[in-house]
Write a protein that holds these residues in place. Sequence first.
Motif, PDB file in Angstrom:
ATOM      1  N   LEU A  66     -51.213 -82.384 -19.594  1.00 37.94           N
ATOM      2  CA  LEU A  66     -52.241 -82.846 -18.889  1.00 37.94           C
ATOM      3  C   LEU A  66     -52.281 -84.447 -19.014  1.00 37.94           C
ATOM      4  O   LEU A  66     -52.842 -84.864 -18.044  1.00 37.94           O
ATOM      5  N   THR A  67     -52.272 -84.530 -20.080  1.00 38.05           N
ATOM      6  CA  THR A  67     -52.558 -86.101 -20.343  1.00 38.05           C
ATOM      7  C   THR A  67     -51.545 -86.836 -19.526  1.00 38.05           C
ATOM      8  O   THR A  67     -51.665 -88.011 -18.845  1.00 38.05           O
ATOM      9  N   SER A  68     -50.069 -86.702 -19.544  1.00 40.06           N
ATOM     10  CA  SER A  68     -49.078 -87.398 -18.756  1.00 40.06           C
ATOM     11  C   SER A  68     -49.392 -87.204 -17.046  1.00 40.06           C
ATOM     12  O   SER A  68     -49.124 -88.227 -16.483  1.00 40.06           O
ATOM     13  N   VAL A  69     -50.073 -86.010 -16.767  1.00 41.40           N
ATOM     14  CA  VAL A  69     -50.342 -86.066 -15.394  1.00 41.40           C
ATOM     15  C   VAL A  69     -51.531 -87.060 -14.946  1.00 41.40           C
ATOM     16  O   VAL A  69     -51.261 -87.658 -13.941  1.00 41.40           O
ATOM     17  N   LEU A  70     -52.328 -86.858 -15.700  1.00 38.17           N
ATOM     18  CA  LEU A  70     -53.724 -87.855 -15.571  1.00 38.17           C
ATOM     19  C   LEU A  70     -53.137 -89.243 -15.802  1.00 38.17           C
ATOM     20  O   LEU A  70     -53.743 -90.097 -14.986  1.00 38.17           O
ATOM     21  N   GLN A  71     -52.301 -89.681 -16.359  1.00 32.65           N
ATOM     22  CA  GLN A  71     -51.937 -90.960 -16.548  1.00 32.65           C
ATOM     23  C   GLN A  71     -50.968 -91.404 -15.314  1.00 32.65           C
ATOM     24  O   GLN A  71     -51.057 -92.502 -14.946  1.00 32.65           O
ATOM     25  N   ARG A  72     -50.303 -90.541 -14.923  1.00 36.60           N
ATOM     26  CA  ARG A  72     -49.308 -90.943 -13.886  1.00 36.60           C
ATOM     27  C   ARG A  72     -50.289 -91.116 -12.574  1.00 36.60           C
ATOM     28  O   ARG A  72     -50.093 -91.793 -11.738  1.00 36.60           O
ATOM     29  N   LEU A  73     -51.490 -90.161 -12.402  1.00 33.80           N
ATOM     30  CA  LEU A  73     -52.337 -90.457 -11.430  1.00 33.80           C
ATOM     31  C   LEU A  73     -53.304 -91.522 -11.649  1.00 33.80           C
ATOM     32  O   LEU A  73     -54.165 -92.113 -10.831  1.00 33.80           O
ATOM     33  N   ARG A  74     -53.340 -92.133 -12.639  1.00 31.81           N
ATOM     34  CA  ARG A  74     -53.717 -93.654 -13.079  1.00 31.81           C
ATOM     35  C   ARG A  74     -55.068 -93.308 -13.028  1.00 31.81           C
ATOM     36  O   ARG A  74     -56.078 -94.194 -12.795  1.00 31.81           O
ATOM     37  N   ALA A  75     -55.575 -92.185 -13.877  1.00 32.62           N
ATOM     38  CA  ALA A  75     -56.780 -91.794 -14.133  1.00 32.62           C
ATOM     39  C   ALA A  75     -57.393 -92.917 -15.073  1.00 32.62           C
ATOM     40  O   ALA A  75     -56.875 -93.367 -15.955  1.00 32.62           O
ATOM     41  N   PRO A  76     -58.969 -93.368 -15.192  1.00 35.57           N
ATOM     42  CA  PRO A  76     -59.070 -94.267 -16.283  1.00 35.57           C
ATOM     43  C   PRO A  76     -58.850 -93.409 -17.664  1.00 35.57           C
ATOM     44  O   PRO A  76     -58.961 -92.360 -17.872  1.00 35.57           O
ATOM     45  N   ALA A  77     -58.414 -94.333 -18.778  1.00 35.35           N
ATOM     46  CA  ALA A  77     -58.195 -93.918 -19.944  1.00 35.35           C
ATOM     47  C   ALA A  77     -59.236 -93.146 -20.724  1.00 35.35           C
ATOM     48  O   ALA A  77     -59.226 -92.260 -21.328  1.00 35.35           O
ATOM     49  N   ARG A  78     -60.586 -93.734 -20.581  1.00 32.53           N
ATOM     50  CA  ARG A  78     -61.730 -92.902 -21.131  1.00 32.53           C
ATOM     51  C   ARG A  78     -62.005 -91.653 -20.441  1.00 32.53           C
ATOM     52  O   ARG A  78     -62.055 -90.625 -21.220  1.00 32.53           O
ATOM     53  N   LEU A  79     -61.832 -91.520 -19.117  1.00 26.12           N
ATOM     54  CA  LEU A  79     -62.028 -90.240 -18.373  1.00 26.12           C
ATOM     55  C   LEU A  79     -60.833 -89.117 -19.050  1.00 26.12           C
ATOM     56  O   LEU A  79     -61.060 -88.051 -19.073  1.00 26.12           O
ATOM     57  N   THR A  80     -59.674 -89.657 -19.040  1.00 28.95           N
ATOM     58  CA  THR A  80     -58.392 -88.762 -19.330  1.00 28.95           C
ATOM     59  C   THR A  80     -58.665 -88.290 -20.958  1.00 28.95           C
ATOM     60  O   THR A  80     -58.535 -87.204 -21.112  1.00 28.95           O
TER      61      THR A  80
END
Length: 500
Positions: free
Chosen positions: A223-237
């Motif tokens: 899940l972290t990898s997916v959210l990082q690829r989507l460039r979600a804000p670090a704090r939201l991730t």
Amino acid sequence: MEQQQVDVLVIGAGISGISAACHVLRDNPGASLVLLERRARVGGTWDLFRYPGIRSDSDMPTFGFGFRPWRDARILADGAQIRQYVEDAAADLGLLERTRFGRRAISADFSHDNGRWTVEVEDEATGERESYSAGYLVGATGYYDYDEPYRPKFPGESEFRGTVVHPQHWPEGLDHTGKRVVVIGSGATAITLLPAMADDAAHVTMVQRSPTYILTLPKVDPLTSVLQRLRAPARLTYRVVRARNIALQRGSYAFCRKYPRLARTALLGLVRAQAGKGVDMRHFSPRYKPWDQRLCVVPGGDLFKVLKSGKASVATDHIDTFTADGIRLKSGEVLKADIVITATGLNVRLLGGMALTVDGSPVDVTNRVLYKAVLLEGVPNMSLVIGYTNASWTLKADLAGSYTARLLAHMRRHGHDIATPHATDADRSEFSVMGEALTSGYIARADQVMPRQGTRDPWRLWNNYYRDRALLQDAPIDDSSLHFTKAQAARGAEEATRAA
């Protein structure tokens, strides 16, 4: 000797101390605060332990601070990464400048006359004594004895010609390349050492009296990898993954306690799938129920990979005696060894051994209960930070720090000098705060050191993040069990003013 005056004195600059200091300063920005740290750097446990492969045994989104995102997608982190994370947090918050390193807190006495603590401290580099006066004290030393680990003596040890080490005091430069290594133990340290040493050693054998439940986690969180690829804000991730992991921790623990047979079947099935068809399951089938002791976690199945490769092995047996060149087991099997690692556990020591008194009278911590799992019964103006045993330590440390900050702000707003929790004999059980649910060796040893478990709220420890969050972050500070007063000197001044 000049006495240093501070509003808040934090003993310990590991995860617990840095968390508490951050929360206190956030809610009380004008407070003067100092941290005392015995070691030369921040980090606590993560600066002390240096053995090969040392890492967290909790996922980093929950083991990290709630106020500082853990940005790596790896679920577990090594010791050096964690220590650097703690130091970076301390540096960004300006806490390094507030920390006095190399200081051992010797004694602390609270006086009702002035409503303050007097803490005597030793500079271990020079042997000189220092004195601090503090309005509030935070004990954030954890509960391990940093000086002496738990180290049983084995028959024949003096005959062994090789090297014997304990992971808590790992010698710098110890070379295990091409050596035969025996690790005594079955906990998180032992199952970390096997894969960390197996590639370079001639062979590594883990000797255990009883197996431990082992759970494999992926190295990287999907899940972290997916959210990082989507460039979600670090704090939201971080918040999303952290919330999910808290729920998973709580849910899996509750499931294991409610359905132990089903949980055992599931856990052993996962081990069998990881270890392969030829595995001897007696090495991985504990005699106790899941979560009678803490589960051990391995990243990416690294333990099972080295076992299947033949570079490492497990022996489930009792030690008969050391020999000149190894260990003989009760079964008669002889394990040749050049290095023996006694991963036999830790001793428990509260407040780093600091003597605690109130108005000169010694405080017997083992006969006290904890109020909301943070304040010690009958001891004014002091928080004791004890993390979870059934979840990530930091989850509870953050809640304790947040509550302490709220309490201090409440006292300042209402003009209180002293806050003291008061319990009755009926609020106190025979168990320690750690000894009722879990049966690990260090838990049993803690029964002689730690405060008692309470029988009802707000004295009972539930080790439940959701329940504790409601109690410590949301519930009102005012409580019939928590008494607020002014210092005697302040009351005397008020009475004199009224008389005049």
